[in-house]
Design a protein around this motif. Structure first.
Motif, PDB file in Angstrom:
ATOM      1  N   PRO A 193     -10.974 -18.070 -12.496  1.00  0.00           N
ATOM      2  CA  PRO A 193     -12.373 -17.748 -12.190  1.00  0.00           C
ATOM      3  C   PRO A 193     -13.355 -18.207 -13.263  1.00  0.00           C
ATOM      4  N   ALA A 194     -12.964 -18.125 -14.533  1.00  0.00           N
ATOM      5  CA  ALA A 194     -13.850 -18.565 -15.616  1.00  0.00           C
ATOM      6  C   ALA A 194     -14.180 -20.046 -15.477  1.00  0.00           C
TER       7      ALA A 194
ATOM      8  N   GLY B  14     -11.143 -24.057  -4.378  1.00  0.00           N
ATOM      9  CA  GLY B  14     -10.858 -23.858  -5.793  1.00  0.00           C
ATOM     10  C   GLY B  14     -10.079 -22.580  -6.032  1.00  0.00           C
ATOM     11  N   VAL B  15     -10.445 -21.522  -5.307  1.00  0.00           N
ATOM     12  CA  VAL B  15      -9.710 -20.256  -5.409  1.00  0.00           C
ATOM     13  C   VAL B  15      -8.272 -20.442  -4.918  1.00  0.00           C
TER      14      VAL B  15
ATOM     15  N   ALA C 150     -17.778 -21.979 -14.793  1.00  0.00           N
ATOM     16  CA  ALA C 150     -18.189 -23.076 -15.668  1.00  0.00           C
ATOM     17  C   ALA C 150     -18.584 -24.308 -14.863  1.00  0.00           C
ATOM     18  N   MET C 151     -17.884 -24.531 -13.749  1.00  0.00           N
ATOM     19  CA  MET C 151     -18.156 -25.711 -12.927  1.00  0.00           C
ATOM     20  C   MET C 151     -19.243 -25.469 -11.881  1.00  0.00           C
ATOM     21  N   PHE C 152     -19.732 -24.251 -11.792  1.00  0.00           N
ATOM     22  CA  PHE C 152     -20.738 -23.899 -10.791  1.00  0.00           C
ATOM     23  C   PHE C 152     -21.960 -24.828 -10.811  1.00  0.00           C
ATOM     24  N   PRO C 153     -22.498 -25.206 -11.985  1.00  0.00           N
ATOM     25  CA  PRO C 153     -23.654 -26.121 -11.985  1.00  0.00           C
ATOM     26  C   PRO C 153     -23.382 -27.487 -11.353  1.00  0.00           C
TER      27      PRO C 153
ATOM     28  N   ILE D  54     -20.137 -15.125  -5.804  1.00  0.00           N
ATOM     29  CA  ILE D  54     -19.584 -13.793  -6.050  1.00  0.00           C
ATOM     30  C   ILE D  54     -18.712 -13.338  -4.884  1.00  0.00           C
ATOM     31  N   SER D  55     -19.197 -13.557  -3.668  1.00  0.00           N
ATOM     32  CA  SER D  55     -18.485 -13.061  -2.484  1.00  0.00           C
ATOM     33  C   SER D  55     -17.168 -13.786  -2.251  1.00  0.00           C
ATOM     34  N   LEU D  56     -17.069 -15.036  -2.688  1.00  0.00           N
ATOM     35  CA  LEU D  56     -15.866 -15.819  -2.436  1.00  0.00           C
ATOM     36  C   LEU D  56     -14.767 -15.577  -3.457  1.00  0.00           C
ATOM     37  N   SER D  57     -15.079 -14.829  -4.515  1.00  0.00           N
ATOM     38  CA  SER D  57     -14.125 -14.697  -5.612  1.00  0.00           C
ATOM     39  C   SER D  57     -13.212 -13.489  -5.475  1.00  0.00           C
ATOM     40  N   ALA D  58     -13.368 -12.711  -4.416  1.00  0.00           N
ATOM     41  CA  ALA D  58     -12.543 -11.519  -4.184  1.00  0.00           C
ATOM     42  C   ALA D  58     -12.595 -10.544  -5.356  1.00  0.00           C
ATOM     43  N   GLY D  59     -13.807 -10.348  -5.884  1.00  0.00           N
ATOM     44  CA  GLY D  59     -14.005  -9.376  -6.955  1.00  0.00           C
ATOM     45  C   GLY D  59     -13.680  -9.869  -8.348  1.00  0.00           C
TER      46      GLY D  59
END
Length: 444
Positions: A376-377, A369-370, A381-384, A155-160
């Protein structure tokens, strides 16, 4: 030069992994010293937010353990597991998954693994089947938990651009489908115990046969056990509510971002987790009459301390490497990732194999990645994919499962990577990522 630096980083990780415990952290610092003093690389910011979250969550979980709440949860889980022993390969992983989802750390499942093994043996189901996928399920729970350090880092790395509800709506169903796929490949994994020559040979020993049928007896629960679970559960619920409705929190004048407040004047999710969890720890200690000394002596507190040191060194090292070589890395990966964003999940998986930490991998690689412009979607999706810590069998949960299996069916293979967790892990993670893309298309 970049390859020499990468070789130093890789060597530090491999040596640290063999040292175990805080080995990754201290070896990461060794590599960082070389980077700074020899290569004159500018140090990145240390992962303070991730470390503080781990300390807060693990301290509260340790308070829960010291108050007897963990014993109460384990007994509830045991009733579920023993109610349908023939379904242990299905129930085992979902119990460990829920425990991790609830607590934000896979270390909480140590007390469940011997129960899963015991139920399997008494039903004469090969323990490897249930134990292997149960460990993988616990790891996947970290990337679906509202209070895990990995989730907060995401969450913190996504800039909101990513909030808690995005992660929960996509990763919970995706990882559940991944676990079901892992259960499917484990359902008939290996020989049945009654047909396993190694097990039949062990059963010739009367003492061994007698030991398998013994069910351990529990001491009476501590008076505050149930209340401590309620306090912990309310804390988790509050975090989810705040994540779903950010307006519940006060906002402040926009300004420079810090550890607790972002540039828009909003309190960061990491700070919310830290505040709520440590307040819950205080509530458990006060209302459940749990001493601070007993919390500090809890096994979860020790495990959390080791995790903090490991992440401190290895993430700071890898972040410094990425900062110094970001342009070269973006140039090498940019075209491929923009053409096929899913390929970034391979990079996440490979790095997590080395770092042995979902939070560390998220903190180290998700900023890339950012920077590469991945939507972001897709990142959610790739988080796991950051759950590759099972590939090299050195993670504590894997080793614990192997040690608890008295039949020896859960094992490390001759070639190290051909171990009991490899196939269910690869299947579960791959299916979770694919399902993540599906749910991202629906819920985003």
């Amino acid at each position: 030069m970049i390859w020499i630096q990468f070789a130093i980083m890789l060597a530090a990780i491999l040596v640290g992994a063999r040292m175990k415990g805080i080995g990754l952290g201290v070896m990461g610092m060794v590599a960082l010293v070389i980077f700074i003093f020899f290569f004159r690389m500018r140090p990145a910011e240390p992962p303070i937010d991730v470390m503080l979250i781990i300390l807060a969550v693990v301290s509260t979980a340790a308070a829960l353990q010291a108050a007897g709440g963990m014993d109460y949860l384990v007994r509830l889980a045991e009733k579920i597991l023993r109610s349908k022993p023939s379904l242990i390969v299905l129930l085992g992983p979902f119990v460990t998954y829920i425990f991790t989802l609830f607590a934000g750390t896979a270390h909480i499942t140590y007390s469940l693994l011997p129960i899963i093994e015991e139920v399997s043996v008494q039903k004469r189901i090969r323990p490897e089947r249930a134990l292997s996928i149960s460990v993988i399920a616990a790891h996947l729970g970290i990337t679906a938990s509202p209070i895990s350090a990995a989730t907060a880092a995401m969450i913190s790395l996504s800039a909101g651009k990513i909030d808690l509800l995005h992660i929960l709506k996509i990763c919970i169903p995706a990882t559940i489908i991944g676990i079901l796929a892992g259960v499917a490949v484990c359902w008939k994994k290996g020989k049945d115990l009654e047909k396993d020559p190694a097990f039949l040979e062990l059963m010739k020993d009367p003492e061994f046969a007698k030991e398998l049928e013994v069910t351990k007896e529990y001491k009476p629960l501590l008076p505050g056990a149930k209340l401590s679970v309620l306090i912990f559960g309310l804390a988790v619920l509050l975090i989810v509510l705040v994540g779903a409705f950010p307006g519940l929190l006060p906002s402040f004048e926009p300004g420079n971002a810090g550890l607790t407040v972002d540039a828009k004047g909003h309190i960061k999710m990491a700070a919310v987790i830290e505040l709520v969890m440590l307040a819950a720890a205080a509530g458990i200690m006060i209302f459940c009459k749990t001493s601070a000394a007993s919390v500090a002596k809890a096994s979860l507190f020790t495990a959390g301390g080791q995790a903090v040191i490991s992440i401190f060194g290895v993430v700071w090292m890898s972040a410094t490497f990425m900062l110094a070589n970001d342009q070269a890395i973006e140039l090498a990966l940019g075209d491929m990732v923009r053409a096929a964003p899913w390929t970034f999940s391979i990079a996440l998986f490979v790095l997590s194999m080395l770092l042995f930490s979902q939070a560390a991998t998220t903190k180290a690689l998700m900023p890339l990645g950012v920077a590469l412009g991945i939507p972001p979607a897709y990142l959610v999706a790739m988080f796991p994919a950051v759950n590759g810590d099972f590939v090299l069998p050195g993670y504590p949960t894997l080793l614990t499962a192997i040690n608890f299996d008295r039949t020896g069916s859960t094992h490390i293979g001759k070639y190290l990577i051909n171990h009991s967790f490899m196939i269910p892990g690869l299947v579960a993670v791959a299916v979770s990522v694919m399902a993540g893309f599906f749910f991202a298309g629906i819920f985003w």
